[in-house]
Design a protein around this motif. Structure first.
Motif, short mmCIF file in Angstrom:
data_model
loop_
_atom_site.label_atom_id
_atom_site.label_comp_id
_atom_site.label_asym_id
_atom_site.label_seq_id
_atom_site.Cartn_x
_atom_site.Cartn_y
_atom_site.Cartn_z
N LEU A 1 68.53 11.30 -2.57
CA LEU A 1 67.78 10.50 -1.83
C LEU A 1 66.29 10.84 -1.55
CD1 LEU A 1 68.41 7.89 -0.54
CD2 LEU A 1 69.34 8.63 1.24
N THR A 2 66.11 11.97 -1.04
CA THR A 2 64.94 12.45 -0.72
C THR A 2 63.85 12.29 -1.97
OG1 THR A 2 65.68 14.29 0.80
CG2 THR A 2 63.32 14.40 -0.06
N ARG A 3 64.18 12.76 -3.29
CA ARG A 3 63.66 12.48 -4.52
C ARG A 3 63.17 11.01 -4.62
NH1 ARG A 3 67.37 14.99 -7.84
NH2 ARG A 3 66.58 14.02 -9.55
N VAL A 4 64.36 10.17 -4.42
CA VAL A 4 64.24 8.91 -4.42
C VAL A 4 62.75 8.03 -3.48
CG1 VAL A 4 65.13 6.28 -3.99
CG2 VAL A 4 66.46 8.12 -5.53
N PHE A 5 62.85 8.69 -2.36
CA PHE A 5 61.91 7.99 -1.22
C PHE A 5 60.58 8.79 -1.50
CE2 PHE A 5 65.65 6.11 0.68
CZ PHE A 5 65.13 5.05 0.59
N GLN A 6 60.43 9.98 -2.29
CA GLN A 6 59.27 10.51 -2.55
C GLN A 6 58.65 9.45 -3.45
OE1 GLN A 6 60.37 14.43 -3.85
NE2 GLN A 6 59.99 15.33 -1.77
N VAL A 7 59.20 8.86 -4.46
CA VAL A 7 58.85 7.96 -5.33
C VAL A 7 58.38 6.74 -5.02
CG1 VAL A 7 58.85 6.98 -7.66
CG2 VAL A 7 59.11 9.36 -7.35
N LEU A 8 59.78 6.12 -4.40
CA LEU A 8 59.72 4.53 -3.94
C LEU A 8 59.12 4.46 -2.65
CD1 LEU A 8 62.94 3.38 -5.22
CD2 LEU A 8 60.72 3.27 -6.63
N GLY A 9 58.91 5.46 -1.85
CA GLY A 9 58.51 5.23 -0.39
C GLY A 9 56.96 5.42 -0.33
N LYS A 10 56.19 5.59 -1.70
CA LYS A 10 54.90 5.23 -1.46
C LYS A 10 54.16 3.87 -1.42
CE LYS A 10 53.77 9.73 -3.66
NZ LYS A 10 53.46 10.49 -4.79
N ARG A 11 53.10 3.61 -0.92
CA ARG A 11 52.99 2.31 -0.52
C ARG A 11 52.56 1.75 -1.94
NH1 ARG A 11 48.08 -0.07 2.97
NH2 ARG A 11 48.61 -2.28 2.94
N TRP A 12 52.92 0.65 -2.24
CA TRP A 12 52.69 -0.07 -3.61
C TRP A 12 53.60 0.27 -4.85
CZ3 TRP A 12 49.46 -3.78 -1.73
CH2 TRP A 12 48.64 -3.37 -0.86
N THR A 13 54.21 1.31 -4.62
CA THR A 13 55.04 1.53 -5.93
C THR A 13 56.08 0.67 -6.13
OG1 THR A 13 54.59 3.86 -5.58
CG2 THR A 13 56.61 3.55 -6.87
N GLY A 14 56.80 0.35 -5.14
CA GLY A 14 57.92 -0.94 -5.26
C GLY A 14 57.44 -2.09 -5.80
N MET A 15 56.47 -2.56 -5.13
CA MET A 15 55.84 -3.89 -5.61
C MET A 15 55.32 -3.69 -7.42
SD MET A 15 56.40 -5.81 -3.00
CE MET A 15 55.64 -7.22 -3.68
N ILE A 16 54.93 -2.54 -7.77
CA ILE A 16 54.36 -2.55 -9.07
C ILE A 16 55.69 -2.75 -9.88
CG2 ILE A 16 53.62 -1.01 -10.80
CD1 ILE A 16 51.60 0.07 -8.41
N ILE A 17 56.78 -2.03 -9.37
CA ILE A 17 57.95 -2.07 -10.19
C ILE A 17 58.66 -3.58 -10.32
CG2 ILE A 17 60.32 -1.24 -10.62
CD1 ILE A 17 59.32 1.54 -9.12
N ALA A 18 58.53 -4.14 -9.06
CA ALA A 18 58.88 -5.53 -8.99
C ALA A 18 58.05 -6.55 -9.95
CB ALA A 18 58.76 -6.15 -7.57
N ALA A 19 56.67 -6.24 -9.99
CA ALA A 19 56.04 -7.14 -10.86
C ALA A 19 56.39 -6.77 -12.52
CB ALA A 19 54.65 -6.65 -10.49
N LEU A 20 56.75 -5.60 -12.63
CA LEU A 20 56.97 -5.08 -14.05
C LEU A 20 58.57 -5.66 -14.37
CD1 LEU A 20 55.23 -1.82 -14.56
CD2 LEU A 20 54.43 -3.98 -15.57
N MET A 21 59.29 -5.96 -13.40
CA MET A 21 60.82 -6.26 -13.87
C MET A 21 60.84 -7.56 -14.57
SD MET A 21 63.24 -4.58 -12.66
CE MET A 21 63.35 -3.02 -11.79
N SER A 22 59.76 -8.56 -14.42
CA SER A 22 59.96 -9.60 -14.91
C SER A 22 59.21 -9.51 -16.84
CB SER A 22 59.09 -10.85 -14.42
OG SER A 22 57.94 -10.35 -14.28
N GLY A 23 58.83 -8.32 -16.93
CA GLY A 23 58.45 -8.12 -18.31
C GLY A 23 57.04 -7.26 -18.22
N PRO A 24 56.45 -7.01 -19.38
CA PRO A 24 55.26 -6.35 -19.44
C PRO A 24 54.10 -6.81 -19.00
CG PRO A 24 56.30 -6.18 -21.48
CD PRO A 24 57.02 -7.08 -20.65
N GLY A 25 53.12 -6.09 -18.64
CA GLY A 25 52.03 -6.86 -17.87
C GLY A 25 50.94 -5.93 -18.16
N HIS A 26 49.60 -6.44 -18.32
CA HIS A 26 48.36 -5.92 -18.54
C HIS A 26 47.72 -5.80 -16.94
CE1 HIS A 26 48.35 -8.29 -22.25
NE2 HIS A 26 47.98 -6.95 -22.54
N PHE A 27 46.84 -4.54 -16.78
CA PHE A 27 46.34 -4.15 -15.83
C PHE A 27 45.76 -5.31 -14.74
CE2 PHE A 27 43.11 -2.07 -12.89
CZ PHE A 27 43.99 -0.98 -12.44
N ALA A 28 44.85 -6.30 -15.23
CA ALA A 28 44.39 -7.22 -14.37
C ALA A 28 45.50 -8.15 -13.73
CB ALA A 28 43.57 -8.17 -15.14
#
Length: 120
Positions: free
Chosen positions: A15-42
């Motif tokens: 659990l500590t390892r999970v939150f060291q990654v997912l607990g960082k600001r923006w990380t979850g939202m980036i993953i969420a954006a990529l859940m619907s498929g690949p995306g370019h930087f812009a």
């Protein structure tokens, strides 16, 4: 004699390892954006309002180093970079769906709706 249980503050604890990654600001939202498929930087920058280009670049590099995101260079011109979730990244979807459900039930907040792909 019983072995001592692993402490939740231990860096090896899951659990500590999970939150060291997912607990960082923006990380979850980036993953969420990529859940619907690949995306370019812009596209990712637009999908995560408020994130700076530098922070998006840093988070994508970190997620790639962890094996959650794959960076693909599309030959040009113009040269373009596309990002997509790996199998490990896609495996986060059930957890993200469940966290979204929990947040909507237990953390009501006006105007803050979860991304559509995480609604059960």
């Amino acid at each position: 004699m019983a072995e001592p249980q692993e402490s939740c503050t231990s860096p090896e604890h899951g659990l500590t390892r999970v939150f060291q990654v997912l607990g960082k600001r923006w990380t979850g939202m980036i993953i969420a954006a990529l859940m619907s498929g690949p995306g370019h930087f812009a596209e990712l920058r637009r999908a995560v309002p408020g994130i700076s280009e530098r922070m998006l670049s840093d988070r994508l590099a970190e997620l790639a180093s962890l094996g959650l995101v794959l960076r693909c260079v599309e030959e040009g011109p113009p040269l373009r970079v596309c990002y997509r979730l790996t199998e490990a990244g896609l495996a986060l979807k059930p957890a993200m769906v469940e966290l979204t459900r929990w947040a909507e039930e237990c953390l009501p907040e006006e105007g803050a709706r979860c991304p559509e792909q995480f609604r059960a």
